[in-house]
Every structure is written in structure tokens, then in C-alpha cells.
Scaffold this motif. Structure first.
Motif, PDB file in Angstrom:
ATOM      1  N   ARG A 199       0.817  -1.205   0.000  1.00  0.00           N
ATOM      2  CA  ARG A 199       0.000   0.000   0.000  1.00  0.00           C
ATOM      3  C   ARG A 199       0.862   1.271   0.000  1.00  0.00           C
ATOM      4  O   ARG A 199       0.519   2.255  -0.640  1.00  0.00           O
ATOM      5  N   TRP A 200       1.995   1.237   0.704  1.00  0.00           N
ATOM      6  CA  TRP A 200       2.795   2.461   0.717  1.00  0.00           C
ATOM      7  C   TRP A 200       3.417   2.753  -0.636  1.00  0.00           C
ATOM      8  O   TRP A 200       3.698   3.890  -0.969  1.00  0.00           O
ATOM      9  N   HIS A 201       3.605   1.720  -1.455  1.00  0.00           N
ATOM     10  CA  HIS A 201       4.040   1.960  -2.838  1.00  0.00           C
ATOM     11  C   HIS A 201       2.950   2.720  -3.600  1.00  0.00           C
ATOM     12  O   HIS A 201       3.223   3.661  -4.338  1.00  0.00           O
ATOM     13  N   LEU A 202       1.719   2.244  -3.415  1.00  0.00           N
ATOM     14  CA  LEU A 202       0.576   2.888  -4.082  1.00  0.00           C
ATOM     15  C   LEU A 202       0.461   4.357  -3.670  1.00  0.00           C
ATOM     16  O   LEU A 202       0.229   5.243  -4.506  1.00  0.00           O
ATOM     17  N   LEU A 203       0.643   4.614  -2.382  1.00  0.00           N
ATOM     18  CA  LEU A 203       0.529   5.991  -1.882  1.00  0.00           C
ATOM     19  C   LEU A 203       1.659   6.861  -2.440  1.00  0.00           C
ATOM     20  O   LEU A 203       1.436   8.013  -2.824  1.00  0.00           O
ATOM     21  N   GLU A 204       2.854   6.316  -2.486  1.00  0.00           N
ATOM     22  CA  GLU A 204       3.968   7.095  -3.047  1.00  0.00           C
ATOM     23  C   GLU A 204       3.729   7.378  -4.536  1.00  0.00           C
ATOM     24  O   GLU A 204       3.980   8.489  -5.013  1.00  0.00           O
ATOM     25  N   HIS A 205       3.238   6.367  -5.245  1.00  0.00           N
ATOM     26  CA  HIS A 205       2.913   6.557  -6.659  1.00  0.00           C
ATOM     27  C   HIS A 205       1.915   7.704  -6.821  1.00  0.00           C
ATOM     28  O   HIS A 205       2.071   8.570  -7.692  1.00  0.00           O
ATOM     29  N   ALA A 206       0.901   7.720  -5.977  1.00  0.00           N
ATOM     30  CA  ALA A 206      -0.124   8.770  -6.057  1.00  0.00           C
ATOM     31  C   ALA A 206       0.492  10.143  -5.783  1.00  0.00           C
ATOM     32  O   ALA A 206       0.126  11.138  -6.410  1.00  0.00           O
ATOM     33  N   ALA A 207       1.438  10.205  -4.849  1.00  0.00           N
ATOM     34  CA  ALA A 207       2.085  11.485  -4.530  1.00  0.00           C
ATOM     35  C   ALA A 207       2.943  11.968  -5.710  1.00  0.00           C
ATOM     36  O   ALA A 207       2.873  13.137  -6.102  1.00  0.00           O
ATOM     37  N   HIS A 208       3.738  11.070  -6.293  1.00  0.00           N
ATOM     38  CA  HIS A 208       4.540  11.447  -7.471  1.00  0.00           C
ATOM     39  C   HIS A 208       3.635  11.996  -8.568  1.00  0.00           C
ATOM     40  O   HIS A 208       3.896  13.040  -9.153  1.00  0.00           O
ATOM     41  N   ARG A 209       2.584  11.236  -8.865  1.00  0.00           N
ATOM     42  CA  ARG A 209       1.747  11.589 -10.002  1.00  0.00           C
ATOM     43  C   ARG A 209       0.903  12.829  -9.759  1.00  0.00           C
ATOM     44  O   ARG A 209       0.412  13.446 -10.700  1.00  0.00           O
ATOM     45  N   SER A 210       0.746  13.200  -8.488  1.00  0.00           N
ATOM     46  CA  SER A 210      -0.074  14.383  -8.189  1.00  0.00           C
ATOM     47  C   SER A 210       0.549  15.650  -8.771  1.00  0.00           C
ATOM     48  O   SER A 210      -0.159  16.615  -9.068  1.00  0.00           O
ATOM     49  N   VAL A 211       1.874  15.650  -8.937  1.00  0.00           N
ATOM     50  CA  VAL A 211       2.527  16.851  -9.471  1.00  0.00           C
ATOM     51  C   VAL A 211       1.947  17.169 -10.849  1.00  0.00           C
ATOM     52  O   VAL A 211       1.731  18.325 -11.192  1.00  0.00           O
ATOM     53  N   TYR A 212       1.654  16.132 -11.630  1.00  0.00           N
ATOM     54  CA  TYR A 212       1.009  16.360 -12.923  1.00  0.00           C
ATOM     55  C   TYR A 212      -0.520  16.340 -12.829  1.00  0.00           C
ATOM     56  O   TYR A 212      -1.193  17.234 -13.314  1.00  0.00           O
ATOM     57  N   HIS A 213      -1.071  15.312 -12.224  1.00  0.00           N
ATOM     58  CA  HIS A 213      -2.515  15.119 -12.364  1.00  0.00           C
ATOM     59  C   HIS A 213      -3.347  16.223 -11.719  1.00  0.00           C
ATOM     60  O   HIS A 213      -4.493  16.419 -12.102  1.00  0.00           O
ATOM     61  N   LEU A 214      -2.805  16.952 -10.774  1.00  0.00           N
ATOM     62  CA  LEU A 214      -3.573  18.070 -10.214  1.00  0.00           C
ATOM     63  C   LEU A 214      -3.609  19.255 -11.184  1.00  0.00           C
ATOM     64  O   LEU A 214      -4.337  20.219 -10.960  1.00  0.00           O
ATOM     65  N   ALA A 240      -7.806  14.832  -7.303  1.00  0.00           N
ATOM     66  CA  ALA A 240      -7.859  15.336  -5.924  1.00  0.00           C
ATOM     67  C   ALA A 240      -8.756  14.424  -5.081  1.00  0.00           C
ATOM     68  O   ALA A 240      -8.447  14.135  -3.916  1.00  0.00           O
ATOM     69  N   ASP A 241      -9.847  13.941  -5.675  1.00  0.00           N
ATOM     70  CA  ASP A 241     -10.715  12.982  -4.972  1.00  0.00           C
ATOM     71  C   ASP A 241      -9.925  11.722  -4.617  1.00  0.00           C
ATOM     72  O   ASP A 241     -10.073  11.171  -3.520  1.00  0.00           O
ATOM     73  N   LEU A 242      -9.122  11.261  -5.562  1.00  0.00           N
ATOM     74  CA  LEU A 242      -8.318  10.057  -5.321  1.00  0.00           C
ATOM     75  C   LEU A 242      -7.372  10.279  -4.138  1.00  0.00           C
ATOM     76  O   LEU A 242      -7.261   9.432  -3.244  1.00  0.00           O
ATOM     77  N   LEU A 243      -6.704  11.429  -4.133  1.00  0.00           N
ATOM     78  CA  LEU A 243      -5.768  11.717  -3.040  1.00  0.00           C
ATOM     79  C   LEU A 243      -6.515  11.771  -1.709  1.00  0.00           C
ATOM     80  O   LEU A 243      -6.069  11.205  -0.699  1.00  0.00           O
ATOM     81  N   ASP A 244      -7.663  12.446  -1.714  1.00  0.00           N
ATOM     82  CA  ASP A 244      -8.503  12.508  -0.509  1.00  0.00           C
ATOM     83  C   ASP A 244      -8.855  11.106  -0.026  1.00  0.00           C
ATOM     84  O   ASP A 244      -8.736  10.783   1.147  1.00  0.00           O
ATOM     85  N   ASP A 245      -9.307  10.299  -0.980  1.00  0.00           N
ATOM     86  CA  ASP A 245      -9.744   8.939  -0.661  1.00  0.00           C
ATOM     87  C   ASP A 245      -8.620   8.131  -0.008  1.00  0.00           C
ATOM     88  O   ASP A 245      -8.851   7.323   0.893  1.00  0.00           O
ATOM     89  N   LEU A 246      -7.388   8.369  -0.472  1.00  0.00           N
ATOM     90  CA  LEU A 246      -6.251   7.619   0.055  1.00  0.00           C
ATOM     91  C   LEU A 246      -5.661   8.275   1.303  1.00  0.00           C
ATOM     92  O   LEU A 246      -4.640   7.820   1.825  1.00  0.00           O
ATOM     93  N   GLY A 247      -6.286   9.362   1.750  1.00  0.00           N
ATOM     94  CA  GLY A 247      -5.786  10.025   2.952  1.00  0.00           C
ATOM     95  C   GLY A 247      -4.556  10.882   2.697  1.00  0.00           C
ATOM     96  O   GLY A 247      -3.796  11.197   3.612  1.00  0.00           O
ATOM     97  N   LEU A 248      -4.353  11.256   1.428  1.00  0.00           N
ATOM     98  CA  LEU A 248      -3.183  12.066   1.071  1.00  0.00           C
ATOM     99  C   LEU A 248      -3.572  13.536   0.925  1.00  0.00           C
ATOM    100  O   LEU A 248      -4.745  13.888   0.925  1.00  0.00           O
TER     101      LEU A 248
END
Lengths: 349, 80
Positions: free
Chosen positions: A141-156, A199-207
């Protein structure tokens, strides 16, 4: 970037304007100090550009910060800094170093073979072991969370860099690109804008769902993927590369979005996280066709001389995405965080 | 048939070789069992290979699958 408000969730976080990031070396320090009213630094920094690592932390963060002035800017920074001649001069020099590196390192053996470059992306490995395969099959799961954080720089700011190319196109290519962008921006429904779904995805994952919330945590290898889009988008001379990049991205996303949906199901992502990726499975199956036949086809019918730039956009995307994949998988296999600082409570052991 | 420059006289459909059938949306698709599914995208990619897990819509499952030695799955912005 840290964000002024403490809020990392909800509408306040999404509307917040980031503050300038922490510097990572002389170039990024010069940029940040210029923005924050420190002593004028860019002229001095100019001399340091030529010897900077084109993929290094300092140059990539400095570029990212310069580009950000064209997106949402920074809290407490005069918006007109966007056109500060010293910053533009420094940015131009850094872009030249980055672009030279992309031209040198991307696979440009057949520099005009657009179809060949696209066809290579249109195969699915039966035994793929990329990042999305890893997350789907065995990632933690922490891999998934890190992936989401990296990708947030673009996807937001998803699809924003590609909007700049619109006035540089005409006719069929323009109509088709805007149709795809209309989808990216929600198809007329604000609740469906892809930036918001992320942003919903990040919220959902607690990020942290705030814009720019993970820029300080993102290494150069991540920032480079976004800087490439900004550079291609902002430079009319690179319109062919922007279109090539966009097509490459759309072609590769439908299968990887399905794997990401499976990864989220397996690792406990909620419906708001899943939505982002399930939306992209079918949407991008359409977008890839539109990009290929109408945007690239239309552009090259108008301006056949741009074929090498289209190939550059495709190949540079491959290059930078491969580098990022190597970094993520290498860190995770070694049980190390892939970010510059681990996410709270989710550290790799 | 219309050329690119003319206004289409009907719903424009494009058959992608080895790929989906592209139809201007929105569409309502009637399935074998009489049920219907709809899509309001500006363009809809209908699966022509029957391999899609999102049938009747394309999910790129028609793509040629290759064994190793092939390029690794590129980590891409998994959505755009």
C-alpha cells in the motif's frame, strides 16, 4: 511546495496557492530568492547553467518553479514575475540544457518515422513488469501511496500543459485536440474534471489533495516528466513535440489505468480513488485514436516538416517515463522511499 | 462518403484497422440480449474484436500482445 493553509483536504486545500519550494542548489535558490524578494540572483546563476546536470534536482526544481509562474503562481509572489526578463533568460538557458539532453538521450534513430514510433507503443507485453504491473500484482500500500504522490505533481494540473498548444494548431488538428481536452476538463461537468477526480483520489487515500502539495517531496526524476510537458506546451516551436508527447501518453494509459484500478481494489482504495482510473480506461481508448488520426494526422498534413518533432515528443516521453519507472521500482525493491521524504506513517522499512 | 472538408451527411463512423469502430457520440448500443448501454462521449470506440472487458466499448484489448524481449511496460501518467 508546502501550502499556506494547514488544510490538506476539501475545497480550501484545492483552492490554495502553493508557496515557493525549498531550494535544492544554486539555480533553484536563485529562482526562489528572486520570487521572494531576495537579492537579485538570476544573472549570477546564469553562468552555472551550462555545467548543471540536466536531470539533476537543482535544475529540474528551478525549471519547475519558473514554469509554475505560468500556471497558478505562488502565494505572496507578484503574478507579473511570470514575465520577469531575468527569470525568462535563466529559464531559457535551463530549457536549452534540458532539451539538449532529451535530444541526446531519446531514441531518435528514425527521426521522421512517426508511425513506427507510435506502433511500438501499441503492443501489450504479456509479461510486463512495469510500475503498474507491480502495483497490480504485488506492490504494497505504501508503494501505491507514493505513486499517487509522485503523479499528483502532474494530475492536479492534468491537461493544462496541453491547452497551450491550441492556438498553435489549426483546422482538423485543433478541433480534435480541443475535443479531447473537453473530456479532460470534465465535458462541461465541473465534477468530472480530471484534475478534480485526482484530488478525490488523493482525498480517498488520505493524502494531501492541495495543488503542489507534493512538489517538495518529488524528486527530479518526477519533476522532469512534468517539465517536459510545460516546455513543449509553452514553446510554439515545439508544438509537434507536445502533440507527440500527448499521443504517447494517451496510447499508454488505457491498459495501465486498468492495472491501476485493480491495484486500488486490491490495496483498499475507495470508490472515489477508483473512479479516476476507471474513467480513463474507456476515455483513453478513444483519445488515442483521436490523437493519432486527427491531431497528429492533421498537424502533419498541415506541416509535414514537424514529423521529427512529433517523434521527439514520443521518444522523450518514453525516456523520462522509463527513468521514473526505474527509480520507483529500484527504491521499492530496496524497501526505500522513492520520495525525497517519506509520507507520514507510510515509510518503507 | 464525405471528404474531410465537407460536412458529414450522417453519423460519421470510422473503422480502425485492427482496432475499434469509432462512432460519433452519444450512442445507445443494443446488446445481444436486448439490453442497452449508453455512452455520451463525443466519440465512442466500439469493440470490434470481442476481447474488451468493457464490451461493447473498446478498452484497447485488441492490441498485439508480445512476449519478453519486448519493451517493458512504461510507467506512464496512467491517465490523461
Amino acid at each position: 511546495m508546502t501550502v499556506q493553509q494547514a488544510a490538506t483536504r476539501g475545497p480550501a486545500a484545492r483552492a490554495a496557492v502553493p508557496v515557493p519550494p525549498g531550494a535544492r542548489g544554486p539555480l533553484s535558490r536563485a529562482v526562489v530568492e528572486t520570487l521572494t524578494g531576495g537579492p537579485p540572483g538570476p544573472s549570477d546563476a546564469l553562468g552555472a547553467v551550462a555545467s548543471a546536470d540536466p536531470y539533476g534536482e537543482d535544475l529540474q526544481l528551478a525549471l519547475h518553479t519558473c514554469f509554475e509562474l505560468h500556471y497558478r503562481g505562488f502565494a505572496g509572489v507578484d503574478p507579473d514575475r511570470e514575465w520577469d526578463p531575468d527569470l525568462l533568460r535563466l529559464r531559457g538557458a535551463m530549457e536549452a540544457v534540458f532539451l539538449d539532453a532529451l535530444r541526446r538521450d531519446a531514441d531518435l534513430r528514425d527521426p521522421s518515422d512517426v508511425d513506427g514510433a507510435l506502433d511500438e507503443l501499441l503492443v501489450e507485453p504479456v509479461d510486463g513488469h512495469g510500475v503498474t504491473h507491480h502495483l497490480q500484482d504485488e506492490g504494497e500500500r505504501w508503494h501505491l501511496l507514493e505513486h499517487a504522490a509522485h503523479r499528483s505533481v502532474y494530475h492536479l494540473k492534468e491537461a493544462d500543459p496541453h491547452a497551450w498548444v491550441v492556438p498553435r494548431l489549426r483546422g482538423r488538428a485543433k478541433t480534435a485536440l480541443v475535443a479531447v481536452q473537453h473530456d479532460e476538463f470534465g465535458g462541461g461537468r465541473p465534477e468530472m474534471i480530471h484534475q478534480g477526480l485526482y484530488a478525490d483520489l488523493l482525498d480517498d487515500l488520505g493524502l494531501d489533495a492541495s495543488y503542489g502539495g507534493y512538489v517538495d517531496a518529488a524528486p527530479a526524476v518526477t519533476l522532469a516528466t512534468v517539465n517536459m510537458m510545460s516546455m513543449f506546451g509553452l514553446r510554439r516551436s515545439l508544438r509537434g513535440a507536445l502533440v507527440g508527447h500527448f499521443a504517447a501518453a494517451e496510447i499508454t494509459t488505457a491498459p495501465s489505468a486498468r492495472r491501476m484500478a485493480r491495484a486500488l481494489e486490491r490495496l483498499g482504495g475507495g470508490p472515489r480513488a477508483l473512479r479516476f482510473y476507471t474513467e480513463h480506461i474507456e476515455a483513453d481508448a478513444v483519445h488515442e485514436q483521436v490523437l493519432r488520426y486527427d491531431v497528429i494526422g492533421g498537424l502533419l498534413a498541415d506541416e509535414p516538416d514537424l514529423a521529427p518533432d512529433v517523434v521527439l515528443g514520443i521518444r522523450a516521453t518514453n525516456l523520462l517515463e522509463d527513468r521514473l519507472a526505474g527509480h520507483l521500482l529500484g527504491c521499492w525493491r530496496a524497501d526505500r522511499t522513492s520520495l525525497r521524504r517519506p509520507l507520514p506513517g507510510t515509510v518503507g522499512r | 462518403m464525405t471528404s474531410n472538408a465537407e460536412r458529414p451527411k450522417g453519423t460519421r463512423v470510422r473503422v480502425v484497422p485492427g482496432g475499434p469502430v469509432l462512432v460519433e457520440g452519444p450512442v445507445e448500443v443494443v446488446l445481444d440480449d436486448g439490453s442497452t448501454v449508453t455512452s455520451d462521449r463525443f466519440l465512442v470506440a466500439l469493440c470490434a474484436c470481442r476481447r474488451s472487458r468493457a464490451f461493447p466499448f473498446c478498452d484497447t484489448s485488441h492490441r498485439r500482445r508480445v512476449r519478453s524481449g519486448a519493451p517493458d511496460d512504461k510507467e506512464r501518467p496512467a491517465a490523461d
